[in-house]
Scaffold this motif. Structure first.
Motif, mmCIF file in Angstrom:
data_model
loop_
_atom_site.group_PDB
_atom_site.id
_atom_site.type_symbol
_atom_site.label_atom_id
_atom_site.label_comp_id
_atom_site.label_asym_id
_atom_site.label_seq_id
_atom_site.Cartn_x
_atom_site.Cartn_y
_atom_site.Cartn_z
ATOM 1 N N CYS A 52 -27.700 -9.490 27.637
ATOM 2 C CA CYS A 52 -26.563 -9.208 26.760
ATOM 3 C C CYS A 52 -26.666 -10.034 25.480
ATOM 4 C CB CYS A 52 -25.264 -9.536 27.492
ATOM 5 S SG CYS A 52 -23.802 -9.264 26.493
ATOM 6 N N ASN A 53 -26.592 -9.359 24.333
ATOM 7 C CA ASN A 53 -26.529 -10.047 23.047
ATOM 8 C C ASN A 53 -25.208 -9.698 22.392
ATOM 9 O OD1 ASN A 53 -29.407 -10.876 23.062
ATOM 10 N ND2 ASN A 53 -29.688 -8.658 23.014
ATOM 11 N N PRO A 54 -24.154 -10.476 22.698
ATOM 12 C CA PRO A 54 -22.841 -10.110 22.160
ATOM 13 C C PRO A 54 -22.876 -10.098 20.643
ATOM 14 C CG PRO A 54 -22.700 -12.016 23.630
ATOM 15 C CD PRO A 54 -24.142 -11.735 23.425
ATOM 16 N N SER A 55 -22.203 -9.138 20.077
ATOM 17 C CA SER A 55 -22.077 -9.047 18.631
ATOM 18 C C SER A 55 -21.248 -10.242 18.178
ATOM 19 C CB SER A 55 -21.354 -7.741 18.299
ATOM 20 O OG SER A 55 -21.370 -7.502 16.943
ATOM 21 N N THR A 56 -21.721 -10.989 17.200
ATOM 22 C CA THR A 56 -20.945 -12.156 16.792
ATOM 23 C C THR A 56 -19.853 -11.790 15.808
ATOM 24 O OG1 THR A 56 -22.686 -12.581 15.217
ATOM 25 C CG2 THR A 56 -22.664 -13.948 17.192
ATOM 26 N N LYS A 57 -20.061 -10.661 15.119
ATOM 27 C CA LYS A 57 -19.050 -10.199 14.159
ATOM 28 C C LYS A 57 -17.762 -9.859 14.892
ATOM 29 C CE LYS A 57 -21.805 -8.096 10.546
ATOM 30 N NZ LYS A 57 -22.240 -6.817 9.997
ATOM 31 N N GLY A 58 -16.648 -10.257 14.309
ATOM 32 C CA GLY A 58 -15.386 -9.740 14.812
ATOM 33 C C GLY A 58 -14.767 -10.501 15.963
ATOM 34 N N LEU A 65 -10.023 -8.123 20.851
ATOM 35 C CA LEU A 65 -10.535 -8.111 22.217
ATOM 36 C C LEU A 65 -11.974 -7.653 22.190
ATOM 37 C CD1 LEU A 65 -7.533 -6.168 23.749
ATOM 38 C CD2 LEU A 65 -7.987 -8.597 24.049
ATOM 39 N N GLU A 66 -12.757 -8.178 23.108
ATOM 40 C CA GLU A 66 -14.150 -7.773 23.169
ATOM 41 C C GLU A 66 -14.262 -6.420 23.878
ATOM 42 O OE1 GLU A 66 -18.174 -10.238 23.852
ATOM 43 O OE2 GLU A 66 -16.891 -10.124 25.625
ATOM 44 N N VAL A 67 -15.018 -5.509 23.283
ATOM 45 C CA VAL A 67 -15.239 -4.191 23.878
ATOM 46 C C VAL A 67 -16.623 -4.168 24.522
ATOM 47 C CG1 VAL A 67 -15.661 -1.751 23.351
ATOM 48 C CG2 VAL A 67 -13.705 -2.928 22.331
ATOM 49 N N VAL A 68 -16.653 -3.793 25.792
ATOM 50 C CA VAL A 68 -17.899 -3.833 26.548
ATOM 51 C C VAL A 68 -18.163 -2.466 27.172
ATOM 52 C CG1 VAL A 68 -19.067 -4.977 28.486
ATOM 53 C CG2 VAL A 68 -17.518 -6.284 27.033
ATOM 54 N N HIS A 69 -19.426 -2.062 27.164
ATOM 55 C CA HIS A 69 -19.811 -0.832 27.849
ATOM 56 C C HIS A 69 -19.826 -1.111 29.343
ATOM 57 C CE1 HIS A 69 -22.139 2.670 29.045
ATOM 58 N NE2 HIS A 69 -21.872 3.191 27.858
ATOM 59 N N THR A 296 -21.917 -6.003 22.335
ATOM 60 C CA THR A 296 -20.472 -5.820 22.511
ATOM 61 C C THR A 296 -19.821 -5.484 21.181
ATOM 62 O OG1 THR A 296 -20.054 -8.166 22.155
ATOM 63 C CG2 THR A 296 -20.341 -7.457 24.440
ATOM 64 N N GLY A 297 -18.645 -4.900 21.240
ATOM 65 C CA GLY A 297 -17.885 -4.582 20.035
ATOM 66 C C GLY A 297 -16.525 -5.237 20.105
ATOM 67 N N TYR A 298 -15.523 -4.668 19.438
ATOM 68 C CA TYR A 298 -14.188 -5.254 19.477
ATOM 69 C C TYR A 298 -13.117 -4.204 19.311
ATOM 70 C CZ TYR A 298 -14.981 -4.855 14.457
ATOM 71 O OH TYR A 298 -15.284 -4.364 13.213
ATOM 72 N N LEU A 299 -11.924 -4.580 19.764
ATOM 73 C CA LEU A 299 -10.714 -3.797 19.539
ATOM 74 C C LEU A 299 -9.717 -4.776 18.948
ATOM 75 C CD1 LEU A 299 -8.702 -1.400 19.988
ATOM 76 C CD2 LEU A 299 -8.358 -2.279 22.298
ATOM 77 N N THR A 300 -9.228 -4.498 17.752
ATOM 78 C CA THR A 300 -8.355 -5.440 17.063
ATOM 79 C C THR A 300 -7.037 -4.767 16.718
ATOM 80 O OG1 THR A 300 -10.295 -6.453 16.045
ATOM 81 C CG2 THR A 300 -8.179 -6.981 15.046
ATOM 82 N N PHE A 301 -5.929 -5.437 17.024
ATOM 83 C CA PHE A 301 -4.628 -4.924 16.622
ATOM 84 C C PHE A 301 -4.237 -5.569 15.305
ATOM 85 C CE2 PHE A 301 -4.834 -4.174 21.116
ATOM 86 C CZ PHE A 301 -4.380 -2.866 21.194
#
Ligand SMILES: *[C@@H]1O[C@H](CO)[C@@H](O)[C@H](O)[C@H]1NC(C)=O
Ligand SMILES: *[C@@H]1O[C@H](CO)[C@@H](O)[C@H](O)[C@H]1NC(C)=O
Ligand SMILES: *[C@@H]1O[C@H](CO)[C@@H](O)[C@H](O)[C@H]1NC(C)=O
Length: 475
Positions: A52-58, A65-69, A296-301
Motif C-alpha cells: 500500500c502506498n497511501p496518497s499523501t495529498k489530501g 476521511l481516507e478512501v480505500v478500495h 488511497t484517496g479521500y472524502l472531504t466534507f
C-alpha cells in the motif's frame, strides 16, 4: 569572393538555417501533438502493486476521511471476511445497480408525469449496493467505535448493522455496533418529522415499534436492511464531529455488502449526510478515488482543500432530487471529436455515481467511442470480450503502451480528461478492456462510473447546484 557570390552564400546560409529551424518547429509540433493527444505509460502503472502506498495529498485537510478500495493492499478487510469478487461477479453486480437506477428513474418519471409533484421513491426502489468498491472509516457513538462504511452518492440514508441483530447480521470486519454501549445513542420517535422524512430518503414508509421509528431499505439484488431509526454522535475526524446524527441502526441485514459495516449515503435528500452536515460544512463535499487498489484517496466534507483549478458543470434536477445529474456534450478520443449528435446525450441524460463501476453510454455514443478507439489502437492485438466490455487488448508483449487520451466535455465547457487508469479496466495484462459499455437503448440513462473518476478531485457543491472536476486530486 565577388559580392554577388558572397550574397548568394550568405542567403543560402540564411535560408538553410531558416529551413532547419522550420523543420525543428514542425517536429516539435508533432511531438507536442503526440503528447497532447496520447498517453505513453508503463503497463505496470495500470496494475496495483502488492504494497500500500497511501496518497499523501489530501490526508491532512479538515474533515477528510481516507478512501480505500475494498480489495487491495490498503484494505484492512481480511479475505476470510470478504472474498474478492471475480470480474464476472463485479460486472453482474454492476449491471444490477444500473438496472435499479434505471427502474428508479422510470418510476420517478411516471410519477412526475401523472402527478406533477415532488418525486417520491417507490416502495421497492430497487436500489443496489453494486460492488461497493470504496469505503471510509468513521467513528460512531460514545465512546466512539470505528466502522467501515461503503460510500454511495446514489443513496441517502446512512446505516450500520446494530446489536442485538434481532433479525440477522451478515459478517463484517469490525465488531457490530452496540447501541446499549453508547451513552449518546437515542431512538427516534414515530411522530417526529425526521421519521416521516424516511419516505423520501429510503423509498419506504417508515414503521413503528413501541413508539420507535423503524426504517427499511430493499436493494435490487434482494439485499435489505431494516432497523431502528436513531441518532448518535458521528466522528469523522477528531476535529469533525456531528452530534445527533440520524442513521439507521440495522437489526435485520442481508445481502452483498461484503464486509462493510453499512453504508454512508451521500445523495441529495435531506436525511443524507450531506444535508445533515450542512450547518458545519455547507452542502459541499469532494472525493478522490485512487488510481489503483494499492493507493488511497479521500472524502472531504466542506470546501476545504478544493483545488483552485476545479472546473464546474451545472447540476440539474430533471431526474429527481436525489441523484446527481449532469449534462454531457461531447467526447474526444485522441483529439478527435466523436460524431455524436448532441441530442443523443440530451435524450438519455447522465448521472455521476460513485457506486457504478463502468461508465454507461447510449449505444449510439458507445459504438462511436469504441470504433474510434479501436481505429487509434490498431497496432495492439484485440482479444476476447470480458462480459459487458467488448474492446479488450492483449498487452502481454508490451511494457510500454501509447494510447489515445479520452476527454468528456460537459455543459459549461468543462472538460474531464481521463487518466489511463480511468480508460481501462484491467483483468490481466493479456486482457485490458476499454472501461465503457453501451446501454441497451438510447433512451436509457447514461452513468459516469467510478473507474473514469480515478485520481480526479470531484467536487459536489449542492447548494450552488454544480459538480466540478480537477485533475491530480490523488495518486
Ligand atoms: C430503542 O427502541 C427499541 C424498540 O422499541 C428498544 O428495544 C430499545 O431498547 C430502544 N433503545 C433505547 C436506547 O432506547
Ligand atoms: C477466447 O475465447 C475462446 C472461445 O471462448 C477461448 O477458446 C479462448 O481461450 C479465449 N482466449 C483468451 C485469450 O482468453
Ligand atoms: C507475442 O510475441 C510472440 C513472439 O513474437 C508472438 O508469437 C505472439 O503471438 C505475441 N502475442 C501477442 C498477444 O501479441
Amino acid at each position: 569572393m565577388a559580392p554577388s557570390k558572397f550574397l548568394i552564400f550568405f542567403l543560402s546560409c540564411f535560408l538553410l538555417s531558416f529551413f532547419v529551424i522550420a523543420r525543428k518547429e514542425l517536429a516539435l509540433e508533432t511531438t507536442d501533438e503526440q503528447e497532447h493527444h496520447y498517453h505513453t505509460l508503463q503497463l505496470s502503472s495500470l496494475l496495483p502493486s502488492s504494497t500500500c502506498n497511501p496518497s499523501t495529498k489530501g490526508d491532512k485537510r479538515k474533515g477528510s476521511l481516507e478512501v480505500v478500495h475494498k480489495h487491495g493492499p490498503c484494505s484492512k478487510f481480511s479475505e476470510d471476511v470478504i472474498k474478492p469478487l471475480t470480474a464476472e461477479e463485479i460486472f453482474t453486480n454492476d449491471e444490477s445497480r444500473v438496472h435499479s437506477i434505471r427502474a428508479r428513474l422510470t418510476f420517478n418519471k411516471g410519477k412526475k408525469d401523472t402527478q406533477g409533484s415532488k418525486v417520491t421513491l417507490p416502495a421497492k426502489s430497487g436500489e443496489i449496493i453494486g460492488s461497493g468498491n470504496y469505503f471510509v472509516t468513521v467513528g460512531l457513538g460514545t465512546p466512539k467505535k470505528d466502522l467501515s462504511l461503503t460510500f454511495d452518492t446514489g443513496s441517502d440514508l446512512t446505516w450500520t448493522q446494530c446489536q442485538p441483530c434481532a433479525g440477522s447480521c451478515y459478517s463484517q470486519q469490525e465488531p457490530i455496533f452496540a447501541p446499549s454501549a453508547s451513552t449518546t445513542y437515542k431512538n427516534i420517535s414515530c411522530t417526529s418529522t425526521e421519521c416521516s422524512g424516511l419516505t423520501s430518503a429510503t423509498g419506504n414508509t417508515p414503521g413503528c415499534s413501541s413508539s420507535t421509528c423503524v426504517y427499511g431499505i430493499q436493494y435490487g439484488d434482494r439485499s435489505f436492511t431494516v432497523g431502528f431509526f436513531a441518532t448518535d454522535k458521528l466522528t469523522l475526524t477528531s476535529n469533525d464531529v456531528i452530534d445527533n446524527f440520524y442513521f439507521g441502526c440495522g437489526q435485520n441485514n442481508q445481502g452483498l455488502f461484503s464486509g462493510a459495516a453499512g453504508l454512508i449515503g451521500l445523495g441529495r435528500d435531506k436525511l443524507s449526510i450531506v444535508s445533515q452536515a450542512a450547518k458545519k460544512y455547507g452542502k459541499v463535499f469532494s472525493y478522490c478515488l485512487p488510481s489503483t487498489a494499492s493507493s488511497t484517496g479521500y472524502l472531504t466534507f466542506g470546501s476545504s482543500g478544493v483545488a483552485s483549478g476545479v472546473m464546474y458543470t451545472p447540476l440539474s434536477t430533471s431526474l429527481g432530487d436525489s441523484l446527481y445529474d449532469l449534462d454531457l456534450k461531447y467526447i474526444y478520443v485522441g483529439g478527435t471529436k466523436l460524431p455524436i449528435s448532441p441530442s443523443v446525450f440530451s435524450t438519455s441524460g447522465m448521472i455521476i455515481d460513485s457506486g457504478t463501476v463502468i461508465t454507461r453510454l447510449p449505444p449510439t455514443a458507445y459504438s462511436a467511442l469504441s470504433k474510434e478507439f479501436r481505429a487509434q489502437m490498431t497496432k495492439y492485438p484485440l482479444t476476447n470480450a470480458s462480459s459487458i466490455l467488448d474492446t479488450c487488448y492483449d498487452f502481454s508483449n508490451y511494457t510500454t503502451i501509447t494510447i489515445p487520451k479520452i476527454s468528456m466535455v460537459w455543459s459549461g465547457n468543462t472538460k474531464l480528461d481521463l487518466v489511463p487508469q480511468g480508460i481501462f479496466y484491467v483483468n490481466s495484462v493479456s486482457q485490458v478492456c476499454l472501461a465503457f459499455a453501451g446501454n441497451r437503448d438510447d433512451s436509457d440513462i447514461g452513468i459516469l462510473g467510478n473507474v473514469q473518476q480515478k485520481t480526479i478531485q470531484v467536487v459536489y457543491d449542492v447548494d450552488a447546484g454544480k459538480v466540478g472536476f480537477a485533475s491530480g486530486g490523488c495518486a
